[in-house]
Write an enzyme that holds these catalytic residues in place. Sequence first.
Site, PDB file in Angstrom:
ATOM      1  N   PRO B  50      39.679  34.873  34.613  1.00  0.00           N
ATOM      2  CA  PRO B  50      38.824  34.917  33.436  1.00  0.00           C
ATOM      3  C   PRO B  50      39.300  35.994  32.473  1.00  0.00           C
ATOM      4  O   PRO B  50      39.807  37.020  32.905  1.00  0.00           O
ATOM      5  CB  PRO B  50      37.465  35.311  34.021  1.00  0.00           C
ATOM      6  N   CYS B  51      39.167  35.742  31.211  1.00  0.00           N
ATOM      7  CA  CYS B  51      39.476  36.769  30.225  1.00  0.00           C
ATOM      8  C   CYS B  51      38.383  36.751  29.176  1.00  0.00           C
ATOM      9  O   CYS B  51      38.505  36.055  28.172  1.00  0.00           O
ATOM     10  CB  CYS B  51      40.840  36.555  29.594  1.00  0.00           C
ATOM     11  N   ILE B  52      37.348  37.428  29.423  1.00  0.00           N
ATOM     12  CA  ILE B  52      36.207  37.680  28.540  1.00  0.00           C
ATOM     13  C   ILE B  52      35.550  36.431  27.940  1.00  0.00           C
ATOM     14  O   ILE B  52      34.377  36.239  28.111  1.00  0.00           O
ATOM     15  CB  ILE B  52      36.512  38.778  27.495  1.00  0.00           C
TER      16      ILE B  52
END
Lengths: 154, 104
Positions: B50-52
Site C-alpha cells: 500500500p502507498c497511502i
Amino acid sequence: MTLTVLAPVAGVVHALADVDDPVFAQEIVGPGLAVQPDAESGAGRSVVAPVAGTVAKLHPHAFVLLAEGGRGVLVHLGINTVQLGGEGFTLHVAEGDAVEQGQILVEWDPAAVEAGGRSAICPVVGLEAQPDSLTRLAEPGTRVVAGDPLLSLA
Amino acid sequence: MTTRPRPGRRTSHDPAARTGGSHEGKRTMSKAEQILAGLGGDANIVDLEPCITRLRVEVEDPAKVTESVLKAAGAIAVMQQGTVVQVIVGPEADTLASDIEDLR
C-alpha cells in the site's frame, strides 16, 4: 468554510500536471499543487503541517491530515519514495495525533532522494475535493518557504 | 458498500471465485476479496504494497487483471504499466492491503 493549505516544504511551486506520476498528474485523488524542494540549498528538509487537524494516515514518505469539516489533505514526499522503506525520513508525529498548522511533522533529505534517482517533488492534494474548489495562493514557478500559503479549498 | 459483485464477472482463471465462499460473506465478497479477484487472484500477485492512496501491485500476468472488477470493488482508478498495476483506492489503502494479505 475556506481551508487554507500551507506549503509543507520550501521550494518552487509546480502544477500537479508537472508531476511525473499519472495518479497525481491527472488529479485522480484530488486537485492540488506540488512543491519541488530546493535540494541543493539543503532547504525543504522540514515538512510542516499544511493544515491543522488529525494525522489520519502516516507513512514515512507521505501523510494525510484530516482538517476541519473532514477534509483530507495529502502530502507525498517525492515520487516512488515508498520504495525507500522509510529510510531517511524522521517522523515527529504519530497516526492519530492532533497537529497544529505549521507544526513540523517529518524531516527528510530531498537531496538524498534525488541522488537516489527519484524526484523529490511533493504533491499537496485536496483529497476528493472538487477541482473548482481549489484556489491557488501561490502560482507555479514561484518560490515558497514551508508555511507559506499554497492553496485554499472552498 | 452496497454494490454487489456480479456473478458474471467471475471467470475461469479467477481464484476468488473459490475463496469468496470460504470467507465470512456468503452473499457478497468483501472489498478485499473483490480486489484480489480483480487482480487475477492470489496466484497472480507477485508483490502488493500500500502507498497511502493506492495499492501497488506487481502481477504475474497483466492479462488476468480486470479493471471493471477493480472499479466495481470501489477503485477510483486503475493504472497499468506492464506487470505493475496501481489500484487507486483512497486513504484506506493500508487497511485494504492488510485485508488482502489476510486472504492470501
